[in-house]
Write a protein that holds these residues in place. Structure first.
Motif, PDB file in Angstrom:
ATOM      1  N   LEU A   1      29.779 -73.173 -15.976  1.00 12.20           N
ATOM      2  CA  LEU A   1      29.634 -71.877 -15.206  1.00 12.20           C
ATOM      3  C   LEU A   1      30.519 -71.490 -14.443  1.00 12.20           C
ATOM      4  CD1 LEU A   1      25.718 -72.002 -14.406  1.00 12.20           C
ATOM      5  CD2 LEU A   1      26.962 -70.766 -16.189  1.00 12.20           C
ATOM      6  N   GLY A   2      31.876 -72.279 -14.715  1.00  9.60           N
ATOM      7  CA  GLY A   2      33.151 -72.047 -13.895  1.00  9.60           C
ATOM      8  C   GLY A   2      33.249 -72.611 -12.704  1.00  9.60           C
TER       9      GLY A   2
ATOM     10  N   GLY B   1      22.514 -70.131 -14.078  1.00 13.73           N
ATOM     11  CA  GLY B   1      22.998 -69.292 -15.420  1.00 13.73           C
ATOM     12  C   GLY B   1      22.061 -69.906 -16.458  1.00 13.73           C
ATOM     13  N   VAL B   2      22.192 -69.529 -17.584  1.00 19.06           N
ATOM     14  CA  VAL B   2      22.063 -69.897 -18.860  1.00 19.06           C
ATOM     15  C   VAL B   2      22.990 -70.321 -19.803  1.00 19.06           C
ATOM     16  CG1 VAL B   2      20.575 -69.051 -20.995  1.00 19.06           C
ATOM     17  CG2 VAL B   2      19.818 -68.277 -18.741  1.00 19.06           C
TER      18      VAL B   2
ATOM     19  N   GLY C   1      28.868 -71.255 -20.922  1.00 20.22           N
ATOM     20  CA  GLY C   1      28.327 -70.223 -20.011  1.00 20.22           C
ATOM     21  C   GLY C   1      27.934 -68.825 -20.802  1.00 20.22           C
ATOM     22  N   PRO C   2      27.605 -67.989 -20.028  1.00 22.09           N
ATOM     23  CA  PRO C   2      27.268 -66.568 -20.488  1.00 22.09           C
ATOM     24  C   PRO C   2      28.604 -65.488 -20.888  1.00 22.09           C
ATOM     25  CG  PRO C   2      26.887 -66.485 -18.039  1.00 22.09           C
ATOM     26  CD  PRO C   2      27.350 -68.001 -18.554  1.00 22.09           C
ATOM     27  N   TYR C   3      28.497 -64.842 -21.796  1.00 18.45           N
ATOM     28  CA  TYR C   3      29.315 -63.903 -22.225  1.00 18.45           C
ATOM     29  C   TYR C   3      29.617 -62.922 -20.872  1.00 18.45           C
ATOM     30  CZ  TYR C   3      31.770 -59.764 -24.169  1.00 18.45           C
ATOM     31  OH  TYR C   3      32.577 -58.744 -24.291  1.00 18.45           O
ATOM     32  N   ARG C   4      30.924 -62.775 -20.737  1.00 19.63           N
ATOM     33  CA  ARG C   4      31.265 -62.221 -19.405  1.00 19.63           C
ATOM     34  C   ARG C   4      31.052 -60.436 -19.470  1.00 19.63           C
ATOM     35  NH1 ARG C   4      36.637 -60.735 -16.572  1.00 19.63           N
ATOM     36  NH2 ARG C   4      36.172 -60.781 -14.475  1.00 19.63           N
TER      37      ARG C   4
ATOM     38  N   PRO D   1      31.575 -64.794 -13.319  1.00 15.52           N
ATOM     39  CA  PRO D   1      33.011 -64.936 -13.054  1.00 15.52           C
ATOM     40  C   PRO D   1      34.076 -64.985 -14.053  1.00 15.52           C
ATOM     41  CG  PRO D   1      31.605 -66.635 -12.132  1.00 15.52           C
ATOM     42  CD  PRO D   1      30.714 -65.996 -12.855  1.00 15.52           C
ATOM     43  N   ASP D   2      35.237 -64.887 -14.038  1.00 17.35           N
ATOM     44  CA  ASP D   2      36.330 -65.219 -14.911  1.00 17.35           C
ATOM     45  C   ASP D   2      36.556 -66.402 -15.227  1.00 17.35           C
ATOM     46  OD1 ASP D   2      38.193 -64.358 -16.660  1.00 17.35           O
ATOM     47  OD2 ASP D   2      39.743 -63.721 -15.275  1.00 17.35           O
ATOM     48  N   GLY D   3      37.068 -66.817 -16.451  1.00 13.39           N
ATOM     49  CA  GLY D   3      37.534 -68.125 -16.788  1.00 13.39           C
ATOM     50  C   GLY D   3      36.288 -68.661 -17.545  1.00 13.39           C
TER      51      GLY D   3
END
Length: 229
Positions: free
Chosen positions: A42-43, A191-192, A198-201, A208-210
């Protein structure tokens, strides 16, 4: 004397017959080395539980009636049990990997699970069943395919897609465990994850980015069997 000799030979023949029947079913072997790694699904860098340095762990691929042998080496700093969720343990309940049927595997020790996937077909999964370790990873998919003599009740798919979906927290599983032991709630997940990613941005303020997210490629008109656990 003659009667006892007869029963002795009879029991030997029965034992040999049973061993031959058991030996006819193929064996599949897996080695699991369970360790901590650092990942950022999740970044946020955090400690997760990996199997063979993978998160999620490798897929166990078997066929109905296979004898599955999984050697699990525990390299965590706490005891461990691996549970094979949904697998029917016929005459092998001590291999189910839950406290009460299995003794925990101490750190730096190993245990070899051995059981037969009898008369089952489908998608299942495995995960660690102690100390809230499931919240840190250690899970993976467990696929049981049909034997050729028993056809599947639908068209042959072009391929299989394994999808592991679950809530995820960025806190360490030991912190989550302490909160539960203190009678506190965990709140909303951070998050999921889909297949450990992680999730699609879709929203800059929410995601978050990245963050690396899962991408599944399919072909138009193709027929895929999706294994969702």
């Amino acid at each position: 004397m003659a009667l006892s000799r007869f029963w002795g030979w009879f029991l030997i023949h029965i034992a040999l017959f049973l061993s031959l029947c058991y030996a006819e079913d193929p064996f599949v072997f897996y080695d699991f080395e369970v360790t901590y790694i650092t990942a950022s699904p999740l970044g946020v860098p955090q400690q997760v539980i990996a199997i063979n340095n993978k998160f999620p762990g490798p897929t166990i691929n078997s066929t109905t009636n296979n004898n599955v042998v999984i050697n699990v080496r525990n390299k965590l700093d706490e005891s461990l049990l691996m549970h094979w969720s949904g697998i029917q343990q016929r005459r092998s309940s001590w291999q189910d990997g839950v406290l009460g049927t299995n003794c925990p595997i101490p750190p730096k020790w190993n245990w070899t699970y051995q059981f037969q996937v009898k008369d089952q077909v489908g998608s299942f999964f495995y995960f660690p069943s102690l100390h809230f370790q499931r919240a840190a990873g250690g899970f993976g998919s467990f696929i049981i395919n049909n034997r050729p003599i028993i056809p599947i009740p639908f068209d042959t798919p072009d391929g299989d897609i394994v999808i592991l979906i679950g809530d995820w927290y960025t806190q360490n599983h030991t912190a989550l465990r302490k909160a539960l032991d203190a009678g506190k709630g965990l709140g909303m997940p951070d998050g999921v994850l889909i297949n450990g990613k992680g999730p699609y941005r879709y929203n800059d303020t929410l995601v978050p980015d990245g963050i690396e997210y899962e991408t599944i490629n399919v072909h138009p008109g193709g027929y895929f069997l999706q294994c969702i656990v």
